[in-house]
Motif scaffolding. Structure first.
Motif, short mmCIF file in Angstrom:
data_model
loop_
_atom_site.label_atom_id
_atom_site.label_comp_id
_atom_site.label_asym_id
_atom_site.label_seq_id
_atom_site.Cartn_x
_atom_site.Cartn_y
_atom_site.Cartn_z
N PHE A 1 39.28 39.78 37.43
CA PHE A 1 38.00 39.72 37.61
C PHE A 1 37.61 39.76 39.10
O PHE A 1 37.39 40.59 39.91
N ILE A 2 37.97 38.93 39.58
CA ILE A 2 38.57 38.76 41.61
C ILE A 2 39.76 39.55 41.72
O ILE A 2 39.41 40.85 43.07
N LEU B 1 38.58 43.03 42.35
CA LEU B 1 36.72 42.69 43.06
C LEU B 1 37.71 43.39 44.51
O LEU B 1 37.05 44.20 46.04
N LEU C 1 33.00 38.95 49.70
CA LEU C 1 33.48 38.33 48.01
C LEU C 1 32.59 37.00 47.41
O LEU C 1 32.57 37.29 46.17
N SER D 1 29.88 39.34 46.21
CA SER D 1 29.79 40.34 45.41
C SER D 1 30.00 39.42 43.99
O SER D 1 29.90 40.29 42.60
N SER D 2 30.97 38.82 43.97
CA SER D 2 31.24 37.94 42.50
C SER D 2 30.67 36.60 41.87
O SER D 2 30.79 36.36 40.89
N LEU E 1 30.09 33.74 42.78
CA LEU E 1 30.88 32.82 41.96
C LEU E 1 30.27 31.46 43.15
O LEU E 1 30.34 31.80 44.79
N LEU F 1 35.29 30.39 44.61
CA LEU F 1 36.41 31.90 44.93
C LEU F 1 37.81 31.42 45.14
O LEU F 1 38.66 32.28 45.61
N GLN G 1 40.18 30.95 43.05
CA GLN G 1 40.92 31.71 42.25
C GLN G 1 41.63 32.48 44.10
O GLN G 1 42.73 33.28 43.55
#
Length: 407
Positions: free
Chosen positions: A358-359, A362, A373, A376-377, A379, A384, A387
């Protein structure tokens, strides 16, 4: 064989100490064992062959074979606790600094001397050269004194130069309300003062209400690998890091990098362009650190963090303890330190694990900063960054100027 309970340590705590002793403070080995078993007691009771099957290092296996020696070492630590030579905090205790539970390689325990309440209060790290210029020494002392007077705790690594100036500046308070607002993180065991001539500084910190801490076994001697470990704790304990003067190869840049990876702000003082001792600060500023020339600029940014983060109280109150995460699933210090040297990508395609896809999707080849990020994520910053670090170690992404991009 099972570690017996005592007035100071229960069986689980003794088992944690036993593991910590037998893996000689190796975070990777410790968390590998903890992730394979339900408890420290079960991990310690496991056979040599079971440890060997997990890939535990030969030196640790040899210690595991000598469990009577392990118990004797735990007994010595307990004797020191009874004699109040130091204190011992475990990660599941409310006194353990909550902010360290948010890093990816948390220590399972901390040996401490002094006022442990300082560990949970709002801290700002100050780091830099071991041989600072006279100007940097004065700037460090003055900024530390100023920030401590506003209620912050100044955290540093007890080294010569900038670290010492930062601790002394924090201690230079006339008002008793603000005395002792400093934390020193050791790169040795709690009973090994290093540098040797800093014993007076250690004593002054403790006597004036500060605190010194170490994750290492009490008699651990200084070694080149123990100081990067210390740096990650300096960064982890603090809301932000200030680098007042540093060369381009300074260990302070490791602290700054770890601070940034933990989603925190890095501040740097500028100097003249021909000051070789400040090249590290200029590099940090070029890479996105915040340039400052007055401590109020630090306060304006850090106070915003405190105002908008419900998990962080006012600067005069201790940080609110949080529930420990599943520590065995955390990254180890080796992974955090490996992030400083970018893995080279081979010609064969890299398979992206499902939990990182998923990351990875992105990201693009132009690069995105951490804030973008996070939005958008959706998290948390710790999730984040963890990951992103895994993708970086796989060689799937790069970090350039604070922006993450695909390779």
């Amino acid at each position: 064989m099972t570690p017996q309970s005592s007035p100071h340590l229960d069986p689980n705590q003794r088992a944690i100490l036993a593991l910590w002793y037998e893996v000689n403070g190796s975070l990777s080995a410790y968390y590998k064992l903890m992730s394979a078993f339900d408890s420290a007691q079960k991990a310690w009771a496991a056979s040599i062959s079971t440890w060997q099957a997990l890939g535990i290092h030969t030196a640790h296996l040899q210690r595991h074979e000598q469990q009577q020696q392990t118990l004797a070492s735990i007994d010595k630590i307990e004797q020191a606790l009874v004699a109040e030579r130091y204190q011992l905090l475990f990660a599941d205790e409310p006194e353990f600094p909550a902010q360290l539970l948010q890093i990816y390689d948390p220590p399972p325990l901390l040996f401490c001397q002094g006022n442990i309440a300082r560990l949970q209060q709002a801290q700002i790290a100050m780091v830099g050269s071991r041989k600072p210029s006279a100007h940097a020494q004065k700037s460090t002392f003055d900024i530390a004194q100023y920030l401590a007077q506003t209620g912050y705790v100044i955290t540093s690594g007890l080294a010569m130069g900038v670290d010492k100036c930062a601790h002394l500046g924090a201690l230079a308070q006339v008002d008793s309300e603000y005395q002792g607002r400093t934390v020193g993180v050791m790169g040795t065991g709690i009973e090994v003062f290093y540098p040797n001539h800093h014993d007076k500084l250690f004593s002054q910190i403790i006597e004036q209400g500060g605190c010194i801490v170490s994750e290492l076994l009490p008699h651990t001697q200084p070694h080149k690998h123990t100081f990067p470990r210390r740096n990650r704790l300096v960064a982890g304990l603090s809301l932000a890091t200030i680098v007042t003067e540093a060369t381009i190869k300074s260990g302070s840049l490791i602290t700054a990098r770890l601070t940034s990876e933990q989603g925190k702000q890095v501040f740097a003082l500028p100097s003249h362009i021909d000051n070789k001792n400040a090249e590290g600060c200029h590099h940090l500023i070029r890479e996105g650190a915040t340039l400052i020339y007055h401590p109020d600029q630090v306060l304006s940014d850090v106070n915003v963090q405190l105002s908008f983060s419900p998990s962080l109280p006012s600067i005069n109150q201790p940080l609110k303890p949080s529930t420990p995460r599943n520590s065995p699933q955390r990254s180890t210090t080796d992974r955090a330190l490996l992030a400083h040297s970018m893995p080279t990508r081979t010609s064969s395609p890299i398979k992206i694990p499902e939990h990182l896809s998923f990351i990875y999707e992105l990201l693009d080849w132009h690069g995105q900063d951490l804030d973008a990020l996070l939005i958008s994520s959706k998290l948390t910053a710790p999730q984040l960054i963890g990951q992103l670090m895994e993708l970086e170690l796989l060689g799937a992404i790069d970090v350039q100027g604070g922006r993450y991009l695909r390779l």
